[in-house]
Design an enzyme around this catalytic site. Structure first.
Site, short mmCIF file in Angstrom:
data_model
loop_
_atom_site.label_atom_id
_atom_site.label_comp_id
_atom_site.label_asym_id
_atom_site.label_seq_id
_atom_site.Cartn_x
_atom_site.Cartn_y
_atom_site.Cartn_z
N GLY A 853 -7.31 -34.62 0.12
CA GLY A 853 -8.35 -35.52 0.60
C GLY A 853 -7.87 -36.91 0.93
O GLY A 853 -8.50 -37.62 1.70
N SER A 875 -10.92 -27.18 -6.92
CA SER A 875 -11.34 -28.42 -6.28
C SER A 875 -10.51 -28.55 -5.01
O SER A 875 -9.34 -28.95 -5.05
CB SER A 875 -11.10 -29.62 -7.20
OG SER A 875 -11.96 -29.58 -8.31
N THR A 876 -11.12 -28.15 -3.89
CA THR A 876 -10.35 -28.06 -2.64
C THR A 876 -9.90 -29.42 -2.12
O THR A 876 -8.90 -29.49 -1.40
CB THR A 876 -11.17 -27.35 -1.56
OG1 THR A 876 -12.41 -28.04 -1.38
CG2 THR A 876 -11.46 -25.92 -1.95
N CYS A 877 -10.62 -30.48 -2.46
CA CYS A 877 -10.23 -31.81 -1.95
C CYS A 877 -8.91 -32.27 -2.54
O CYS A 877 -8.21 -33.09 -1.94
CB CYS A 877 -11.31 -32.84 -2.25
SG CYS A 877 -12.76 -32.66 -1.19
N ILE A 878 -8.58 -31.79 -3.73
CA ILE A 878 -7.32 -32.21 -4.37
C ILE A 878 -6.39 -31.02 -4.59
O ILE A 878 -5.44 -31.09 -5.37
CB ILE A 878 -7.58 -32.95 -5.69
CG1 ILE A 878 -8.44 -32.10 -6.65
CG2 ILE A 878 -8.21 -34.29 -5.45
CD1 ILE A 878 -8.62 -32.74 -8.03
#
Length: 910
Positions: A853, A875-878
């Site tokens: 992200g 947690s796809t953003c991180i």
């Protein structure tokens, strides 16, 4: 009658007692009873309460220790203020900050309160703890009408606060013209400096107060720097205050040249300088021409310094390009006059405005001489054109002045009795003799001049371009490059970085780019990628890949159950400029947003683009790549959809997102503008490609094939005869023309049959990726840029994984996890990668280059306490996998596979 009056009086006294509230005896309680009444100016109620009370009207309360008189003055409760003064309130009592009631009345512009306080001998000269008096407060707020009344009571109009600032300083800083005039009329010192040496004019210029500066200068204010040498003009330029600079120059004409010289100061922000010079140039035509001529002269001086090898290359190069950028910016704008239209001097010699380039002609002439001399030496040294050891540099001696660029050349012959040091410091001349050591370690001209000359070439291009309409390359510059083609190629071959540092003009002129393309494509893929993104994102206000929209209208709201159509609709309506800056996606009915959601959106869309339901693409012969469908017109919206597909791939490439599609080599060539060849036919019809190969490999004259330049092709299930060129049906294919036949057949199958689809796709793609930039790559590299690595390297994955929340690489659970990953199929590994990162592809360079992200973000595994049946989350953003501490490898594998197969789309991602 008397008896009746007595009863009436008793009744009145009784009623008065009934409605009267007596003040508490202690001041602390009493003051909080009185305060709201004072704030509301309920003077009758306050008077009655105080009439029979022992309350101390000077009682100070609260954290700041103010009296009720302070409250009345602050709120403008004039009746209560007069009442308190009559009761003996002290008008000069100071609160904890040193403020008197007069200070507060002045700060809030309470004119009547100020007048009453003055009647009761309020001292206007009292300073608070910061040294501020009442006139400071009036000057800060520009209350001139009150200042007139107050200033006559002031003993020293130049009283200073703790920073040495007078009322005139603060009035100038805030641009209160009438207040400044009032203070000056009252005897304020117009040139009084504060503790740092800043005068009133300095304060006016620091905030761009044009009118205030005008008043001061007209009244004789001196132009003085502060103790650090910072001048009023410095402040105006730093803030981009063009109008205030104009006033300064009107009163001090010598400052014009000072501004011009400031263009060489790299500590000043270039956009502020542009802003100032832009304003100055808009005043009139003469001023415009004067600015440009002066800038051209400074640029010429800097250019010649750059060509002198005794100068600092980095500093002089930056200075030259900075001045030329400013020059070109001002030239393009110009004042709003009838001349500012087609009369821009595109031919370089017809209009008065072209005269501003005259000083630069000296620099271009020196540049031309340099290149011509090097070219002559290249001809003499054909055997080793990249090592011209016969050209030596003659630098200045310790007692010599700087020499011009043409004097730097010294072709040393065998009769010469000295050699030259090309040291980076002061150069020295060495005599050749028995007592002197010959200095023979000389650098050749190209090594030490290529960067310098290339920077001047870049400046030359910028100046030529500023005289041309947008999008056109100057014929003069094209002629220049063609003339010095061999030398420039020699520069680039010796130091390819020159292309990326100075030859940006190649991207804007296909004719010039074609001359250097073979050299550019020989550069490392990584270097070309950096140059690609540097130019792609140049000039954008926000270069971050993660863009937070300023409002809901910037969010792409799409429906998961109709993602292709809803995405096509919202993208077509969105601002192209905003999409280039960043993307925010939200699925309808879901709260998730961020980089992970954006990656998921691209991943889903890339699958939908090749969905056979839309008939846009067909699978190639090997079943792994896709090609535009020649019969896509069965879908009435097919061209709009192709345009949308181009937009999605362009957006993905712009934002370094990977798509889950692999196209045929021929389609990548179409994107790049590279002609297809017969070998590309193999991807859609291997047998037909073999036939074409056979024709090329064999003599067909005596075989009786009876081929003509027309072929039968399938059009919606019906075979039609299509000519390969006009009159093709009557032209026989022979041994002599068979190569042309094969090429035309290839173009028919691979290009002509799908030309409308290709055009629509490219229309969308080029909205985000200019053709000049994408041509830096070949078809294999474009596939890497768009789709990443086709295989997942588990060892690279392990190498670039981090652990947190209690895990480390030696834990049993982590060892089990990687054993499970090794056992997974390639498809399951892709699902795992997509589950954690939102993308099913690994970028070029491997797992070390995965984006999160906020930039590069390694794959991370975090520990989660185990409970029965608990699934892994992410947690796809991180790029984080939250992996429970499973007690057995089998449980870990079972739970992981459930999560992957149930959670690839729509699964709750923490």
């Amino acid at each position: 009658m008397e008896r009746a009056m007595e009863q009436l009086n008793r009744l009145t006294r009784s009623l008065r007692r009934a409605r009267t509230v007596e003040l508490p005896e202690d001041n602390e309680t009493a003051v909080y009873t009185l305060m709201p009444m004072v704030m509301a100016d309920q003077h009758r109620s306050v008077s009655e309460l105080l009439s029979n009370s022992k309350f101390d009207v000077n009682y100070a309360f609260g954290r700041v220790k103010r009296s009720l008189l302070h409250i009345a003055a602050n709120c403008g409760s004039v009746e209560c203020l007069v009442l308190l003064l009559r009761k003996g309130a002290n008008p000069n009592y100071q609160d904890i900050s040193g403020c008197t009631p007069l200070h507060l009345a002045a700060r809030n512009g309470q004119k009547k309160c100020m007048s009453k306080l003055l009647e009761y001998n309020a001292d206007v000269n009292i300073c608070n703890n910061e040294g501020l008096t009442a006139i400071h407060w009036l000057s800060v707020n520009g209350r001139t009408e009150l200042l007139h009344d107050l200033v006559q009571h002031v003993t020293d109009v130049d009283v200073e606060d703790a920073m040495g600032q007078t009322a005139l300083h603060v009035a100038c800083q805030n641009g209160h013209k009438t207040t400044v005039q009032c203070l000056l009329d009252s005897g304020a010192d117009i040139n009084r400096p504060n503790v740092s040496g800043a005068t009133p004019l300095y304060f006016a210029c620091s905030h761009g107060q044009r009118d205030t500066a005008q008043i001061l200068l007209m009244r004789g204010a001196k132009y003085l720097p502060d103790k650090n040498g910072v001048t009023p003009l410095d402040l105006c330029v730093q803030g981009g205050y063009g109008e205030t600079c104009e006033i300064l120059i009107q009163h001090h004409p010598r400052l014009f040249q000072t501004i011009i010289q400031m263009t060489q100061n790299e500590d000043l922000r270039e956009n502020m300088l542009r802003q100032v010079l832009e304003h100055l140039s808009q005043q009139n035509e003469n001023q415009y021409l004067k600015i440009l001529t002066s800038l051209a002269e400074v640029a010429t001086t800097n250019g010649h310094k750059l060509l002198s090898l005794s100068s600092n290359y980095e500093a002089q190069m930056k200075s030259l390009l900075r001045i030329v950028r400013i020059f070109c910016h001002v030239f393009r704008l110009g004042p709003s006059t009838p001349n500012n239209g087609n009369d821009m001097g595109y031919n370089g010699n017809k209009t008065p405005r072209s005269q501003v380039f005259k000083p630069l002609e000296l620099l271009w002439h020196s540049l031309d001489e340099w290149l011509a001399l090097i070219s002559a030496e290249l001809v003499k040294n054909k055997r080793d054109a990249t090592n011209i050891t016969s050209i030596l540099l003659k630098q200045k001696g310790p007692d010599q002045q700087d020499v011009s660029s043409t004097q730097l050349f010294d072709v040393v012959s065998s009769e010469t009795n000295r050699t030259v040091s090309a040291d980076t410091g002061d150069s020295k001349i060495y005599e050749v003799g028995s007592t002197q050591e010959t200095y023979a370690d000389c650098q050749d001209v190209i090594s030490v001049t290529a960067n310098r000359l290339s920077a001047v070439i870049q400046a030359f291009y910028m100046c030529c371009s500023s005289q041309m309409p947008q999008g056109m390359t100057s014929p003069r510059f094209i002629e220049f490059v063609c003339k010095h083609d061999n030398v420039l190629k020699c520069f680039v071959n010796r130091n390819p970085k020159i292309i990326f540092d100075h030859f940006h003009f190649l991207l804007e002129c296909p004719e010039l780019m074609s001359r250097f393309m073979h050299i550019i494509k020989a550069q490392p893929f990584k270097d070309r990628c950096e140059w690609f993104y540097e130019n792609l994102h140049s000039g954008q206000p926000d270069s971050d890949m993660v863009h937070r929209p300023v409002n809901e209208n910037d969010i792409l709201l799409v429906h998961r159950d109709s993602i292709f159509r809803s995405s096509c609709e919202v993208v077509s309506k969105a601002s192209c400029a905003k999409l280039k800056q960043g993307i925010a996606v939200r699925f309808h009915g879901e709260e998730g947003m961020g980089q992970g959601v954006v990656r998921e959106w691209f991943d889903i869309l890339s699958n939908e683009i090749v969905n056979p339901d839309y008939a846009l693409f067909t699978q190639s012969a090997d079943g792994t790549t896709f090609q535009p469908n020649s019969n896509s017109s069965v879908n009435p919206d097919h061209l709009n959809y192709f345009r949308f597909a181009g937009q999605i791939l362009g957006l993905a490439l712009n934002h370094r997102q990977l798509v889950n599609i692999y196209f045929t080599r021929s389609f990548y060539k179409h994107i790049l503008g590279i002609p297809v060849n017969y070998q590309d036919v193999a991807s859609i019809d291997p047998e037909y490609a073999k036939n074409l190969q056979w024709i090329l490999d064999n003599d067909i004259n005596d075989l009786g094939l009876e081929l003509t330049f027309s072929v039968e092709t399938d059009v919606f299930g019906a075979m039609e005869e299509v000519p390969l060129k006009p009159g093709g049906a009557s032209i026989i294919v022979t041994q002599e023309n068979k190569a042309e036949y094969v090429q035309l057949v290839t173009e028919l199958r691979m290009t002509r049959a799908i030309q409308p689809q290709i055009n629509a796709f490219l229309q969308g793609f080029h909205m985000f990726i200019p053709p000049s930039l994408i041509q830096l790559f070949d078809e294999y590299e474009l596939e890497l840029l768009l789709s990443g690595m086709p295989e997942i390297d588990v060892s690279d994955w392990i190498k670039n994984t981090e652990y947190t929340s209690g895990y480390d690489k030696d834990d049993k659970v982590i060892q089990w996890f990687w054993e499970v990953v090794e056992e997974l199929t390639q498809e399951e590994r892709v699902l795992l990668l997509q589950f954690v990162t939102g993308s099913s592809r690994v970028p070029h360079g491997g797992f070390a280059h995965i984006m999160g992200g906020s930039g590069l973000q390694n794959f991370t595994i975090a520990a989660v306490p185990y409970t029965p049946n608990l699934l892994p989350t992410s947690s796809t953003c991180i790029n984080m996998l939250k992996l429970p501490e499973y007690p057995q490898k089998e449980i870990l594998k079972d739970r992981l596979l459930v999560a992957l197969h149930c959670g690839s789309y729509g699964y709750t991602m923490a």
